[in-house]
Design an enzyme around this catalytic site. Structure first.
Site, short mmCIF file in Angstrom:
data_model
loop_
_atom_site.label_atom_id
_atom_site.label_comp_id
_atom_site.label_asym_id
_atom_site.label_seq_id
_atom_site.Cartn_x
_atom_site.Cartn_y
_atom_site.Cartn_z
N HIS A 5 -12.83 -0.05 8.20
CA HIS A 5 -12.09 1.50 8.56
C HIS A 5 -13.04 1.64 9.96
O HIS A 5 -12.52 2.25 10.86
CB HIS A 5 -12.64 2.42 7.73
CG HIS A 5 -12.20 2.37 6.23
ND1 HIS A 5 -12.83 2.76 5.00
CD2 HIS A 5 -10.87 1.88 5.85
CE1 HIS A 5 -12.06 2.60 3.97
NE2 HIS A 5 -10.86 2.26 4.46
N ARG A 63 0.82 -1.21 -0.04
CA ARG A 63 0.10 0.11 -0.04
C ARG A 63 0.62 1.30 -0.09
O ARG A 63 0.41 2.21 -0.24
CB ARG A 63 -1.07 0.04 1.06
CG ARG A 63 -1.96 0.95 0.93
CD ARG A 63 -3.19 0.80 2.09
NE ARG A 63 -3.89 2.10 2.23
CZ ARG A 63 -3.73 2.72 3.15
NH1 ARG A 63 -2.49 2.39 4.12
NH2 ARG A 63 -4.34 3.97 3.59
FE1 CFM Z 1 -9.40 6.83 1.76
FE2 CFM Z 1 -9.18 6.22 -0.49
FE3 CFM Z 1 -9.31 4.20 1.38
FE4 CFM Z 1 -7.10 6.16 1.47
FE5 CFM Z 1 -5.89 3.98 -0.17
FE6 CFM Z 1 -8.08 4.30 -1.85
FE7 CFM Z 1 -8.14 2.46 -0.15
MO1 CFM Z 1 -6.57 2.40 -2.14
S1 CFM Z 1 -8.07 7.74 0.43
S2 CFM Z 1 -8.26 5.38 3.04
S3 CFM Z 1 -5.04 5.72 0.96
S4 CFM Z 1 -10.66 5.62 0.67
S5 CFM Z 1 -5.76 4.54 -2.26
S6 CFM Z 1 -9.41 6.01 -2.56
S7 CFM Z 1 -8.66 2.24 -1.99
S8 CFM Z 1 -6.21 2.08 0.24
S9 CFM Z 1 -9.38 2.31 1.70
C1 HCA Z 2 -6.74 -2.20 -0.40
C2 HCA Z 2 -5.53 -1.61 -0.77
C3 HCA Z 2 -5.45 -0.91 -2.21
C4 HCA Z 2 -5.30 -1.78 -3.25
C5 HCA Z 2 -4.95 -0.94 -4.42
C6 HCA Z 2 -5.15 -1.50 -5.89
C7 HCA Z 2 -4.21 0.19 -2.07
O1 HCA Z 2 -7.78 -1.90 -1.04
O2 HCA Z 2 -6.62 -3.14 0.49
O3 HCA Z 2 -6.31 -2.12 -5.93
O4 HCA Z 2 -4.52 -1.19 -6.72
O5 HCA Z 2 -4.43 1.28 -2.30
O6 HCA Z 2 -3.22 -0.23 -1.81
O7 HCA Z 2 -6.57 0.08 -2.26
#
Ligand code: CFM
Ligand code: HCA
Length: 534
Positions: A184, A86
């Site tokens: 979350h 991540r």
């Molecule tokens: Fe917020 Fe996101 Fe997310 Fe995120 Fe991420 Fe994401 Fe995610 Mo991938 S800003 S916390 S740091 S909702 S990129 S768009 S999907 S890990 S759960």
């Molecule tokens: C997650 C993590 C992820 C996956 C990214 C992707 C991230 O959803 O568990 O599908 O490329 O940001 O690393 O969202």
């Protein structure tokens, strides 16, 4: 467009078609309350980009806390596939308290599934304390843990007593919700209950004290944001949770204002901090030169201090003068193009502004797992009906902390401020989209293919799961989760990096070697019926 949408969905069975239809909107501002269905189960058989509750809890919210060892209680795969993927970066002044590169798991085997994994988990905690001496430990449950009934809370409690080290148990089994979003919420509850406010400090360490919520330091984003905020004169009490720590989170109750960047993943903590300690929150978006500048101005408006406002304008002027001329060069390559922007729960919105600054219109956008409020705005929250899946996640109810609750801004002033800045407010993504643009919740593989053929975007931004499929269709794909190992993309320097990377993805000669399928394959196929064509 409505007709095209019907056609696109027509191959699906009736029930599925009806269900998916509710997740797709064509923006129409003449209809003030366009409702989108969100945060519901993905229909089995559909290829989704979503992850699970464990990913949202351990991978997203808890994992970045660097001075903790995060134990994955489960089969090794659940741990391995979240190991360093991540890109939540972390540095530490104390190198013995940065465990971000480690991947620690109980590696459950068949024997543990049959006879229980509690003993193995307890033993692992003993080893972790002995080897790493972390500030705190988290236990993150994967699916089998809930299925076999391991009592991770009891294991955490006795380990805490044994070692005098805080051990937090997260019951974030993958199946706990319909997506990462459930994780979350589970993470927010425990951090609020067990960590935030755990220190006995009553005062923030400096003036204009803030917490940055929903910023995970992907590719170094938080460092760029913090560089600018510190320059203006802010005191950053904690960042949740990018490059964050158990240690700093304990003091988060001392801040004067909470910034909320990713609303989806952390609005629960923002709300609870307001109830418990009286700390207001403001929605920010540090993506793009304009987004960044506007958020800085909103913060200055909140603090309403002449010196801070002057410094804010000085820093904005200096930074814009430095990066804008270079961004303008890249804009020449990007101008007039269109994008799809489909990311987890906030970036599908946040990146549209930056695309627009480059002259690129986002004609289709969506979220993997956001809720209706992230699309339609927070005013719909009271109307969202809770279903069996959302009832699964416990609500944490906090009360005012009579000793620590401080009125930071008078209620009258707060009302005044609400007219000027997004205080306790998020208007949602749909608000910023233009009529005729498409909004899709939980976009799937089939729809990705079809919408690309229909709208032929110049660039597609999402994640690793669809990137290569899209590139093989001849379309540049930019990962907005991992930034394709580039970044930072937030703040002023981030905007410049993004402009460079996007311009580069259009300018690369690679595309001369790929023919999109609609250029050498028929878009429609059919048979002539007998007797026709004579
Ligand atoms: Fe917020 Fe996101 Fe997310 Fe995120 Fe991420 Fe994401 Fe995610 Mo991938 S800003 S916390 S740091 S909702 S990129 S768009 S999907 S890990 S759960
Ligand atoms: C997650 C993590 C992820 C996956 C990214 C992707 C991230 O959803 O568990 O599908 O490329 O940001 O690393 O969202």
């Amino acid at each position: 467009t409505e007709e095209k949408l019907q056609e696109l969905l027509s191959i699906l069975p009736d029930k599925v078609k009806k269900a998916r239809k509710k997740h797709i909107l064509v923006k129409d501002s003449s209809q003030p309350d366009q409702i989108i269905e969100a945060n519901t189960r993905t229909i089995p058989g559909i290829i989704t980009n979503r992850g699970c509750a464990y990913a949202g809890c351990k991978g997203v919210v808890v994992g970045p806390l660097k001075d903790m060892i995060h134990i994955v209680h489960g089969p090794v795969g659940c741990s391995y596939y979240t190991w360093g993927t991540r890109r939540n970066k972390a540095k530490s002044e104390d190198p013995t308290q940065n465990f971000i590169n480690y991947c620690v798991t109980t590696d459950m085997q068949e024997k543990d599934i049959v006879f229980g994994g509690e003993k193995k988990l307890a033993k692992l905690i003993d080893e972790v304390v002995e080897i790493f001496k972390p500030k705190a430990i988290s236990i993150n449950a994967t699916c089998p843990v809930g299925l076999i009934g391991d009592d991770i809370n009891a294991v955490a409690k006795s380990a805490e007593e044994r070692h005098g080290v805080p051990v937090l148990a997260f019951s974030c089994e993958g199946y706990k919700g319909v997506s990462q979003s459930a994780g979350h919420h589970i993470a927010n509850n425990i951090l609020m209950d067990k960590v935030i406010g755990a220190s006995d400090k009553e005062e923030a360490p400096g003036r204009y004290a803030i917490n940055i919520l929903g910023e995970y330091n992907i590719g170094g984003d938080a460092w760029e944001i913090e560089r600018v905020l510190k320059d203006i004169g802010y005191t950053i009490v904690s960042t949740m949770t990018g490059d964050g720590s158990y240690e700093e989170l304990r003091h988060a109750h001392t801040a004067d204002l909470n910034l909320v960047q990713c609303h989806r993943s952390i609005n629960y903590i923002a709300e609870m901090l307001e109830i418990k300690y009286g700390t207001p929150w403001v929605k920010v978006n540090f993506i793009g030169v304009e987004g960044m500048s506007q958020s800085l101005r909103d913060m200055a408006t909140y603090f309403d201090d002449e010196e801070l406002t002057r410094k804010t304008e000085e820093v904005i002027a200096r930074e814009v003068a430095r990066v804008q001329p270079m961004i303008d060069q890249y804009r020449k390559v990007c101008e007039g193009k269109t994008a799809f922007c489909f990311v987890g729960g906030s970036r599908g919105h946040h990146y549209q502004g930056m695309y627009r600054e480059l002259g690129i219109e986002t004609v289709l956008a969506g979220y993997e797992f956001a809720h209706r409020d992230d699309y339609e705005g927070r005013h719909v929250i009271p109307t969202i009906k809770t279903d069996a899946d959302s009832k699964n996640i416990p609500e944490l109810h906090v009360n005012r902390d009579e000793k620590r609750f401080r009125v930071k801004v008078s209620p009258e002033k707060l009302e005044e401020l609400k007219k000027k800045i997004p205080l306790s407010e998020y208007k949602g993504m749909n608000f910023d989209m233009q009529d005729g643009y498409i909004i899709v919740d939980d976009l799937n593989h089939y729809e990705t293919d079809e919408f690309i053929k229909l709208l032929k975007p110049d660039i597609f931004s999402s994640g690793i799961k669809d990137k290569y499929v899209v590139q093989k269709m001849g379309i540049p794909a930019k990962q907005l989760h991992s930034y394709d190992y580039s970044g930072p993309y937030a703040g002023f320097n981030g905007a410049l990096n993004f402009a460079r990377d996007i311009a580069m993805s259009f300018a690369t000669p690679t595309w001369n070697f790929i023919v999109p399928p609609w250029q050498d394959q028929p878009l429609l196929e059919g048979k002539m019926a007998e007797g026709e064509g004579k």
